[in-house]
Design a protein around this motif. Structure first.
Motif, PDB file in Angstrom:
ATOM      1  N   GLU A  22      47.321 -54.829  23.798  1.00 51.65           N
ATOM      2  CA  GLU A  22      48.250 -55.605  22.993  1.00 51.65           C
ATOM      3  C   GLU A  22      47.696 -55.802  21.578  1.00 51.65           C
ATOM      4  O   GLU A  22      46.495 -56.050  21.406  1.00 51.65           O
ATOM      5  CB  GLU A  22      48.488 -56.965  23.631  1.00 51.65           C
ATOM      6  N   PRO A  23      48.551 -55.700  20.570  1.00 55.11           N
ATOM      7  CA  PRO A  23      48.095 -55.855  19.180  1.00 55.11           C
ATOM      8  C   PRO A  23      47.328 -57.147  18.924  1.00 55.11           C
ATOM      9  O   PRO A  23      46.306 -57.131  18.229  1.00 55.11           O
ATOM     10  CB  PRO A  23      49.405 -55.817  18.379  1.00 55.11           C
ATOM     11  N   GLN A  24      47.768 -58.261  19.489  1.00 54.53           N
ATOM     12  CA  GLN A  24      47.074 -59.526  19.261  1.00 54.53           C
ATOM     13  C   GLN A  24      45.668 -59.497  19.839  1.00 54.53           C
ATOM     14  O   GLN A  24      44.723 -60.027  19.240  1.00 54.53           O
ATOM     15  CB  GLN A  24      47.864 -60.701  19.848  1.00 54.53           C
ATOM     16  N   LYS A  25      45.494 -58.857  20.997  1.00 56.86           N
ATOM     17  CA  LYS A  25      44.158 -58.755  21.598  1.00 56.86           C
ATOM     18  C   LYS A  25      43.237 -57.896  20.731  1.00 56.86           C
ATOM     19  O   LYS A  25      42.052 -58.182  20.603  1.00 56.86           O
ATOM     20  CB  LYS A  25      44.246 -58.192  23.011  1.00 56.86           C
ATOM     21  N   MET A  26      43.799 -56.832  20.131  1.00 57.11           N
ATOM     22  CA  MET A  26      43.001 -56.004  19.225  1.00 57.11           C
ATOM     23  C   MET A  26      42.533 -56.823  18.030  1.00 57.11           C
ATOM     24  O   MET A  26      41.350 -56.790  17.670  1.00 57.11           O
ATOM     25  CB  MET A  26      43.801 -54.790  18.742  1.00 57.11           C
ATOM     26  N   LYS A  52      47.890 -56.216   6.884  1.00 58.95           N
ATOM     27  CA  LYS A  52      47.447 -54.903   7.357  1.00 58.95           C
ATOM     28  C   LYS A  52      48.414 -54.405   8.426  1.00 58.95           C
ATOM     29  O   LYS A  52      48.956 -55.177   9.200  1.00 58.95           O
ATOM     30  CB  LYS A  52      46.032 -54.956   7.938  1.00 58.95           C
ATOM     31  N   SER A  53      48.602 -53.110   8.468  1.00 59.12           N
ATOM     32  CA  SER A  53      49.531 -52.509   9.433  1.00 59.12           C
ATOM     33  C   SER A  53      48.912 -52.454  10.828  1.00 59.12           C
ATOM     34  O   SER A  53      47.686 -52.510  10.989  1.00 59.12           O
ATOM     35  CB  SER A  53      49.905 -51.097   8.994  1.00 59.12           C
ATOM     36  N   LEU A  54      49.779 -52.333  11.816  1.00 58.41           N
ATOM     37  CA  LEU A  54      49.305 -52.165  13.189  1.00 58.41           C
ATOM     38  C   LEU A  54      48.465 -50.901  13.299  1.00 58.41           C
ATOM     39  O   LEU A  54      47.445 -50.875  13.998  1.00 58.41           O
ATOM     40  CB  LEU A  54      50.481 -52.114  14.167  1.00 58.41           C
ATOM     41  N   LYS A  55      48.837 -49.859  12.575  1.00 58.77           N
ATOM     42  CA  LYS A  55      48.064 -48.616  12.581  1.00 58.77           C
ATOM     43  C   LYS A  55      46.627 -48.882  12.105  1.00 58.77           C
ATOM     44  O   LYS A  55      45.671 -48.406  12.707  1.00 58.77           O
ATOM     45  CB  LYS A  55      48.730 -47.573  11.691  1.00 58.77           C
ATOM     46  N   TYR A  56      46.488 -49.660  11.043  1.00 60.64           N
ATOM     47  CA  TYR A  56      45.160 -49.999  10.527  1.00 60.64           C
ATOM     48  C   TYR A  56      44.367 -50.793  11.557  1.00 60.64           C
ATOM     49  O   TYR A  56      43.190 -50.502  11.807  1.00 60.64           O
ATOM     50  CB  TYR A  56      45.288 -50.794   9.225  1.00 60.64           C
ATOM     51  N   ILE A  57      45.007 -51.804  12.162  1.00 58.54           N
ATOM     52  CA  ILE A  57      44.328 -52.628  13.164  1.00 58.54           C
ATOM     53  C   ILE A  57      43.859 -51.762  14.333  1.00 58.54           C
ATOM     54  O   ILE A  57      42.734 -51.896  14.810  1.00 58.54           O
ATOM     55  CB  ILE A  57      45.249 -53.768  13.652  1.00 58.54           C
ATOM     56  N   ARG A  58      44.703 -50.843  14.774  1.00 55.98           N
ATOM     57  CA  ARG A  58      44.314 -49.966  15.888  1.00 55.98           C
ATOM     58  C   ARG A  58      43.143 -49.068  15.489  1.00 55.98           C
ATOM     59  O   ARG A  58      42.222 -48.864  16.266  1.00 55.98           O
ATOM     60  CB  ARG A  58      45.494 -49.109  16.339  1.00 55.98           C
ATOM     61  N   GLU A  59      43.153 -48.549  14.260  1.00 58.14           N
ATOM     62  CA  GLU A  59      42.049 -47.703  13.795  1.00 58.14           C
ATOM     63  C   GLU A  59      40.733 -48.472  13.775  1.00 58.14           C
ATOM     64  O   GLU A  59      39.693 -47.959  14.190  1.00 58.14           O
ATOM     65  CB  GLU A  59      42.360 -47.136  12.410  1.00 58.14           C
ATOM     66  N   VAL A  60      40.766 -49.710  13.285  1.00 57.13           N
ATOM     67  CA  VAL A  60      39.552 -50.537  13.257  1.00 57.13           C
ATOM     68  C   VAL A  60      39.094 -50.824  14.681  1.00 57.13           C
ATOM     69  O   VAL A  60      37.905 -50.710  14.998  1.00 57.13           O
ATOM     70  CB  VAL A  60      39.792 -51.853  12.473  1.00 57.13           C
ATOM     71  N   TYR A  61      40.029 -51.178  15.551  1.00 65.56           N
ATOM     72  CA  TYR A  61      39.707 -51.460  16.957  1.00 65.56           C
ATOM     73  C   TYR A  61      39.071 -50.239  17.610  1.00 65.56           C
ATOM     74  O   TYR A  61      38.052 -50.347  18.299  1.00 65.56           O
ATOM     75  CB  TYR A  61      40.981 -51.866  17.692  1.00 65.56           C
ATOM     76  N   GLU A  62      39.662 -49.060  17.388  1.00 69.42           N
ATOM     77  CA  GLU A  62      39.104 -47.832  17.962  1.00 69.42           C
ATOM     78  C   GLU A  62      37.709 -47.562  17.423  1.00 69.42           C
ATOM     79  O   GLU A  62      36.811 -47.157  18.162  1.00 69.42           O
ATOM     80  CB  GLU A  62      40.031 -46.656  17.677  1.00 69.42           C
ATOM     81  N   ASP A  63      37.520 -47.804  16.119  1.00 67.02           N
ATOM     82  CA  ASP A  63      36.213 -47.599  15.502  1.00 67.02           C
ATOM     83  C   ASP A  63      35.176 -48.569  16.067  1.00 67.02           C
ATOM     84  O   ASP A  63      34.068 -48.166  16.438  1.00 67.02           O
ATOM     85  CB  ASP A  63      36.328 -47.762  13.991  1.00 67.02           C
ATOM     86  N   TYR A  64      35.523 -49.848  16.164  1.00 68.41           N
ATOM     87  CA  TYR A  64      34.596 -50.861  16.666  1.00 68.41           C
ATOM     88  C   TYR A  64      34.197 -50.584  18.119  1.00 68.41           C
ATOM     89  O   TYR A  64      33.105 -50.937  18.537  1.00 68.41           O
ATOM     90  CB  TYR A  64      35.208 -52.250  16.575  1.00 68.41           C
ATOM     91  N   ASN A  65      35.080 -49.960  18.883  1.00 71.61           N
ATOM     92  CA  ASN A  65      34.805 -49.690  20.288  1.00 71.61           C
ATOM     93  C   ASN A  65      34.337 -48.258  20.549  1.00 71.61           C
ATOM     94  O   ASN A  65      34.085 -47.902  21.698  1.00 71.61           O
ATOM     95  CB  ASN A  65      36.058 -49.973  21.133  1.00 71.61           C
ATOM     96  N   GLU A  74      38.671 -40.776  30.128  1.00 70.62           N
ATOM     97  CA  GLU A  74      37.900 -42.011  29.958  1.00 70.62           C
ATOM     98  C   GLU A  74      38.751 -43.109  29.316  1.00 70.62           C
ATOM     99  O   GLU A  74      38.644 -44.279  29.699  1.00 70.62           O
ATOM    100  CB  GLU A  74      36.661 -41.741  29.109  1.00 70.62           C
ATOM    101  N   LEU A  75      39.595 -42.738  28.357  1.00 68.89           N
ATOM    102  CA  LEU A  75      40.478 -43.716  27.723  1.00 68.89           C
ATOM    103  C   LEU A  75      41.436 -44.336  28.741  1.00 68.89           C
ATOM    104  O   LEU A  75      41.695 -45.539  28.711  1.00 68.89           O
ATOM    105  CB  LEU A  75      41.273 -43.067  26.586  1.00 68.89           C
ATOM    106  N   ILE A  76      41.945 -43.511  29.650  1.00 66.30           N
ATOM    107  CA  ILE A  76      42.851 -44.003  30.694  1.00 66.30           C
ATOM    108  C   ILE A  76      42.081 -44.846  31.704  1.00 66.30           C
ATOM    109  O   ILE A  76      42.496 -45.959  32.050  1.00 66.30           O
ATOM    110  CB  ILE A  76      43.567 -42.826  31.384  1.00 66.30           C
ATOM    111  N   GLU A  77      40.958 -44.336  32.179  1.00 68.07           N
ATOM    112  CA  GLU A  77      40.180 -45.053  33.196  1.00 68.07           C
ATOM    113  C   GLU A  77      39.660 -46.392  32.700  1.00 68.07           C
ATOM    114  O   GLU A  77      39.490 -47.331  33.475  1.00 68.07           O
ATOM    115  CB  GLU A  77      39.019 -44.178  33.676  1.00 68.07           C
ATOM    116  N   ASN A  78      39.395 -46.501  31.390  1.00 68.05           N
ATOM    117  CA  ASN A  78      38.891 -47.751  30.816  1.00 68.05           C
ATOM    118  C   ASN A  78      40.004 -48.677  30.334  1.00 68.05           C
ATOM    119  O   ASN A  78      39.729 -49.726  29.752  1.00 68.05           O
ATOM    120  CB  ASN A  78      37.915 -47.445  29.671  1.00 68.05           C
ATOM    121  N   GLY A  79      41.252 -48.296  30.578  1.00 69.40           N
ATOM    122  CA  GLY A  79      42.378 -49.175  30.308  1.00 69.40           C
ATOM    123  C   GLY A  79      42.902 -49.193  28.889  1.00 69.40           C
ATOM    124  O   GLY A  79      43.763 -50.007  28.564  1.00 69.40           O
ATOM    125  N   TYR A  80      42.398 -48.318  28.019  1.00 67.16           N
ATOM    126  CA  TYR A  80      42.909 -48.287  26.653  1.00 67.16           C
ATOM    127  C   TYR A  80      44.291 -47.626  26.589  1.00 67.16           C
ATOM    128  O   TYR A  80      45.108 -47.964  25.746  1.00 67.16           O
ATOM    129  CB  TYR A  80      41.944 -47.551  25.728  1.00 67.16           C
TER     130      TYR A  80
END
Length: 86
Positions: A22-26, A52-65, A74-80
């Motif tokens: 969910e965007p808020q959790k990211m 900031k756009s949702l796309k930006y937030i997702r990119e930062v989230y992906e980078d941080y993780n 692995e993305l599916i098994e880890n719930g992303y």
């Protein structure tokens, strides 16, 4: 042919990977990570993300993780991501 609950035309459906966080959790995760890593200065305060756009937030989230290094499995098994018939 009319589609019913038990009968669907197969050509209309296929399995897709859908983002599952969910965007808020990211955003909450990013802000907490910034604070815990000492990046809560004016440059990376919570208000930095306003507008900031949702796309930006997702990119930062992906980078941080480190998600770019994971395979689709692995993305599916880890719930992303989840698999969805669409």
């Amino acid at each position: 042919m009319k589609e019913t609950r038990d009968h669907f035309t197969e050509k209309n459906f296929h399995v897709q990977m859908k983002w599952n966080v969910e965007p808020q959790k990211m955003l909450d995760y990013i802000i907490e990570a910034d604070k815990s890593n000492g990046r809560d200065s004016d440059e990376y305060s919570s208000s930095f993300y306003v507008g900031k756009s949702l796309k930006y937030i997702r990119e930062v989230y992906e980078d941080y993780n480190g998600l770019e290094s994971l395979t689709d499995t692995e993305l599916i098994e880890n719930g992303y991501y989840r698999l969805e018939i669409a």
